[in-house]
Scaffold this active site. Structure first.
Site, PDB file in Angstrom:
ATOM      1  N   ARG A  43       0.825  -1.224   0.000  1.00 48.80           N
ATOM      2  CA  ARG A  43       0.000   0.000   0.000  1.00 48.80           C
ATOM      3  C   ARG A  43       0.851   1.264   0.000  1.00 48.80           C
ATOM      4  NH1 ARG A  43      -2.004  -3.609  -1.255  1.00 48.80           N
ATOM      5  NH2 ARG A  43      -3.664  -4.806  -0.288  1.00 48.80           N
ATOM      6  N   SER A  79     -10.215   0.922   3.407  1.00 43.39           N
ATOM      7  CA  SER A  79      -9.511   0.623   4.661  1.00 43.39           C
ATOM      8  C   SER A  79      -8.958   1.888   5.305  1.00 43.39           C
ATOM      9  CB  SER A  79      -8.347  -0.330   4.401  1.00 43.39           C
ATOM     10  OG  SER A  79      -8.853  -1.563   3.973  1.00 43.39           O
ATOM     11  N   GLU A 106      -3.906   4.030   6.270  1.00 39.42           N
ATOM     12  CA  GLU A 106      -3.787   3.742   4.831  1.00 39.42           C
ATOM     13  C   GLU A 106      -4.406   4.898   4.037  1.00 39.42           C
ATOM     14  OE1 GLU A 106      -4.681  -0.263   3.596  1.00 39.42           O
ATOM     15  OE2 GLU A 106      -5.602   0.439   1.738  1.00 39.42           O
TER      16      GLU A 106
HETATM   17  C1  LIG Z   1     -15.562   0.268  -0.669  1.00 40.05           C
HETATM   18  C2  LIG Z   1     -14.073   0.389  -0.867  1.00 40.05           C
HETATM   19  C3  LIG Z   1     -13.296  -0.763  -0.958  1.00 40.05           C
HETATM   20  C4  LIG Z   1     -11.917  -0.660  -1.124  1.00 40.05           C
HETATM   21  N1  LIG Z   1     -11.182  -1.798  -1.210  1.00 40.05           N
HETATM   22  C5  LIG Z   1      -9.842  -1.716  -1.394  1.00 40.05           C
HETATM   23  C6  LIG Z   1      -9.045  -2.910  -1.508  1.00 40.05           C
HETATM   24  O1  LIG Z   1      -9.521  -4.027  -1.453  1.00 40.05           O
HETATM   25  N2  LIG Z   1      -7.710  -2.774  -1.691  1.00 40.05           N
HETATM   26  C7  LIG Z   1      -7.110  -1.554  -1.781  1.00 40.05           C
HETATM   27  O2  LIG Z   1      -5.877  -1.482  -1.953  1.00 40.05           O
HETATM   28  N3  LIG Z   1      -7.847  -0.405  -1.683  1.00 40.05           N
HETATM   29  C8  LIG Z   1      -9.181  -0.465  -1.494  1.00 40.05           C
HETATM   30  N4  LIG Z   1      -9.920   0.688  -1.396  1.00 40.05           N
HETATM   31  C9  LIG Z   1      -9.231   1.985  -1.422  1.00 40.05           C
HETATM   32  C10 LIG Z   1      -9.103   2.629  -2.809  1.00 40.05           C
HETATM   33  O3  LIG Z   1     -10.159   2.214  -3.661  1.00 40.05           O
HETATM   34  C11 LIG Z   1      -7.759   2.301  -3.461  1.00 40.05           C
HETATM   35  O4  LIG Z   1      -6.669   2.763  -2.679  1.00 40.05           O
HETATM   36  C12 LIG Z   1      -7.656   2.938  -4.849  1.00 40.05           C
HETATM   37  O5  LIG Z   1      -6.516   2.457  -5.508  1.00 40.05           O
HETATM   38  C13 LIG Z   1      -7.603   4.462  -4.804  1.00 40.05           C
HETATM   39  O6  LIG Z   1      -7.747   4.893  -6.126  1.00 40.05           O
HETATM   40  P1  LIG Z   1      -8.375   6.307  -6.487  1.00 40.05           P
HETATM   41  O7  LIG Z   1      -8.225   6.481  -7.940  1.00 40.05           O
HETATM   42  O8  LIG Z   1      -9.755   6.448  -5.942  1.00 40.05           O
HETATM   43  O9  LIG Z   1      -7.365   7.269  -5.716  1.00 40.05           O
HETATM   44  P2  LIG Z   1      -7.739   8.471  -4.755  1.00 40.05           P
HETATM   45  O10 LIG Z   1      -8.439   7.928  -3.566  1.00 40.05           O
HETATM   46  O11 LIG Z   1      -8.390   9.551  -5.531  1.00 40.05           O
HETATM   47  O12 LIG Z   1      -6.278   8.936  -4.326  1.00 40.05           O
HETATM   48  C14 LIG Z   1      -5.490   8.126  -3.491  1.00 40.05           C
HETATM   49  C15 LIG Z   1      -4.036   8.619  -3.610  1.00 40.05           C
HETATM   50  O13 LIG Z   1      -3.605   8.383  -4.941  1.00 40.05           O
HETATM   51  C16 LIG Z   1      -3.177   9.594  -5.538  1.00 40.05           C
HETATM   52  N5  LIG Z   1      -3.556   9.546  -6.953  1.00 40.05           N
HETATM   53  C17 LIG Z   1      -4.775   9.327  -7.490  1.00 40.05           C
HETATM   54  N6  LIG Z   1      -4.699   9.330  -8.828  1.00 40.05           N
HETATM   55  C18 LIG Z   1      -3.403   9.571  -9.131  1.00 40.05           C
HETATM   56  C19 LIG Z   1      -2.685   9.713 -10.359  1.00 40.05           C
HETATM   57  N7  LIG Z   1      -3.275   9.603 -11.543  1.00 40.05           N
HETATM   58  N8  LIG Z   1      -1.360   9.956 -10.289  1.00 40.05           N
HETATM   59  C20 LIG Z   1      -0.724  10.078  -9.086  1.00 40.05           C
HETATM   60  N9  LIG Z   1      -1.346   9.967  -7.910  1.00 40.05           N
HETATM   61  C21 LIG Z   1      -2.679   9.704  -7.942  1.00 40.05           C
HETATM   62  C22 LIG Z   1      -3.906  10.690  -4.772  1.00 40.05           C
HETATM   63  O14 LIG Z   1      -3.206  11.925  -4.863  1.00 40.05           O
HETATM   64  C23 LIG Z   1      -3.903  10.123  -3.372  1.00 40.05           C
HETATM   65  O15 LIG Z   1      -2.647  10.364  -2.761  1.00 40.05           O
HETATM   66  C24 LIG Z   1     -11.310   0.616  -1.225  1.00 40.05           C
HETATM   67  C25 LIG Z   1     -12.107   1.773  -1.155  1.00 40.05           C
HETATM   68  C26 LIG Z   1     -13.462   1.663  -0.978  1.00 40.05           C
HETATM   69  C27 LIG Z   1     -14.291   2.927  -0.909  1.00 40.05           C
END
Ligand SMILES: Cc1cc2nc3c(=O)[nH]c(=O)nc-3n(C[C@H](O)[C@H](O)[C@H](O)COP(=O)(O)OP(=O)(O)OC[C@H]3O[C@@H](n4cnc5c(N)ncnc54)[C@H](O)[C@@H]3O)c2cc1C
Length: 293
Positions: free
Chosen positions: A160, A209, A280
């Site tokens: 992570r 998480s 996280e």
């Molecule tokens: C119901 C639910 C279930 C989930 N289950 C899991 C799971 O099983 N495993 C898991 O690992 N995570 C899980 N997550 C957390 C989340 O979905 C992941 O961490 C996901 O990868 C975040 O992606 P995002 O595009 O929404 O990033 P965001 O939440 O928008 O951003 C997260 C971080 O990534 C950075 N970021 C986003 N896009 C970019 C980009 N293009 N370039 C550089 N940095 C960027 C942001 O600046 C921030 O620091 C879950 C979330 C929810 C709501």
């Protein structure tokens, strides 16, 4: 490039809390993205990418940064041979759909991760034994000075975590997948989705998480459940009665409510298990957990 002011982070995050971004822009091409990053740098503003906001807690007072969301070609995905090429803003659901339609497997683990390709790289997201590190060939990382492709070791991916810094935005990714029958992919996705629904609050507003799982046998969720925290509420935020490593927005929650719950959870985990939980969820803006003394 259209820069908007005052766009609320509550509209850009899955938990639905957070104040205004001092500037917000959508970038639909690599050129637009680089121009946006240069625009921010020229004004001394940090830039921060936002994907689906599915692992973000943003300060109620707002965020002093240029918040960048990728769209257009930077949110699309296509199959090229046995590779899936996706924009950094491509939702995982779209990537999975493209891969399945082409009979390419290996991305099923991400079926319940509601983020984007770029967010997956930043977090090295993962589930069910799979993670970005395992399928990523390379990522195109944009900065105000230009863009370059980085391999997983260069991205510094671990549990992570990536070594990326703010102002580095993942514009594109290439995943290496493998031939698999469409039925097999569908079956695996159905299995994992059912598993999710049975154990996690999939129909609530959360940011996934809250804490990373600490080293050792007991995961963060079990630990917080053991602390009796399921259902614990502060303001409009509540520790999920279904899975204690999730915080739900039960209506009218603020980021301060969620942060206060996180502080209480860390305090109790330390008291009962002697473990210092590490968050996280990504904290944006002036948000800080109090130190454990
Ligand atoms: C119901 C639910 C279930 C989930 N289950 C899991 C799971 O099983 N495993 C898991 O690992 N995570 C899980 N997550 C957390 C989340 O979905 C992941 O961490 C996901 O990868 C975040 O992606 P995002 O595009 O929404 O990033 P965001 O939440 O928008 O951003 C997260 C971080 O990534 C950075 N970021 C986003 N896009 C970019 C980009 N293009 N370039 C550089 N940095 C960027 C942001 O600046 C921030 O620091 C879950 C979330 C929810 C709501």
């Amino acid at each position: 490039m259209k820069v908007e002011e005052g766009v609320s982070l509550s509209r850009l995050t899955t938990i639905g809390t957070g104040g205004p971004a001092c500037a917000f822009v959508r970038a639909g091409s690599l050129g637009e993205l680089e121009a946006a990053l240069a625009w921010a740098r020229a004004r001394g503003l940090p830039a921060v990418a936002i994907g689906l906001g599915s692992n973000v807690l943003a300060a109620d007072a707002g965020v002093e940064a240029l918040v960048v969301r990728l769209d257009g070609e930077l949110a699309a995905a296509a199959v090229e041979g046995e590779r899936l090429v996706a924009g950094g803003g491509a939702p995982n659901a779209v990537c999975l759909h493209r891969a399945r339609a082409a009979g390419l497997g290996g991305f099923e683990f991400a079926c319940a991760i509601p983020g984007t390709a770029g967010g997956g790289v930043w977090m090295n997201a993962g589930a069910y034994g799979g993670d970005w590190d395992a399928i990523l060939v390379r990522a195109l990382v944009a900065t105000a000075d230009g863009s370059g492709w980085l391999t997983p070791p260069e991205l510094g991916l671990s549990y992570r975590h990536s070594g990326l810094t703010r102002d580095q935005v993942v514009a594109r990714v290439e995943y290496r997948l493998e031939r698999r029958s469409v039925d097999e992919i569908k079956h695996r996705v159905a299995e994992l989705t059912a598993q999710r629904k049975a154990t996690q609050p999939t129909n609530k507003r959360t940011f996934g998480s809250v804490f990373k799982n600490p080293d050792g046998a007991v995961g963060a969720g079990r630990m917080l459940e053991g602390c009796g925290l399921k259902g614990h509420r502060i303001g409009g935020a509540v520790i999920s009665p279904r899975h204690a490593n999730f915080i739900e927005n039960a209506g009218g929650a603020t980021s301060a409510d969620a942060l206060a719950l996180m502080a209480e959870a860390r305090r109790r985990a330390r008291e009962q298990y002697g473990v210092e939980l590490e968050h996280e969820v990504v904290l944006l803006g002036e948000l800080e957990l109090p130190p454990l003394d």
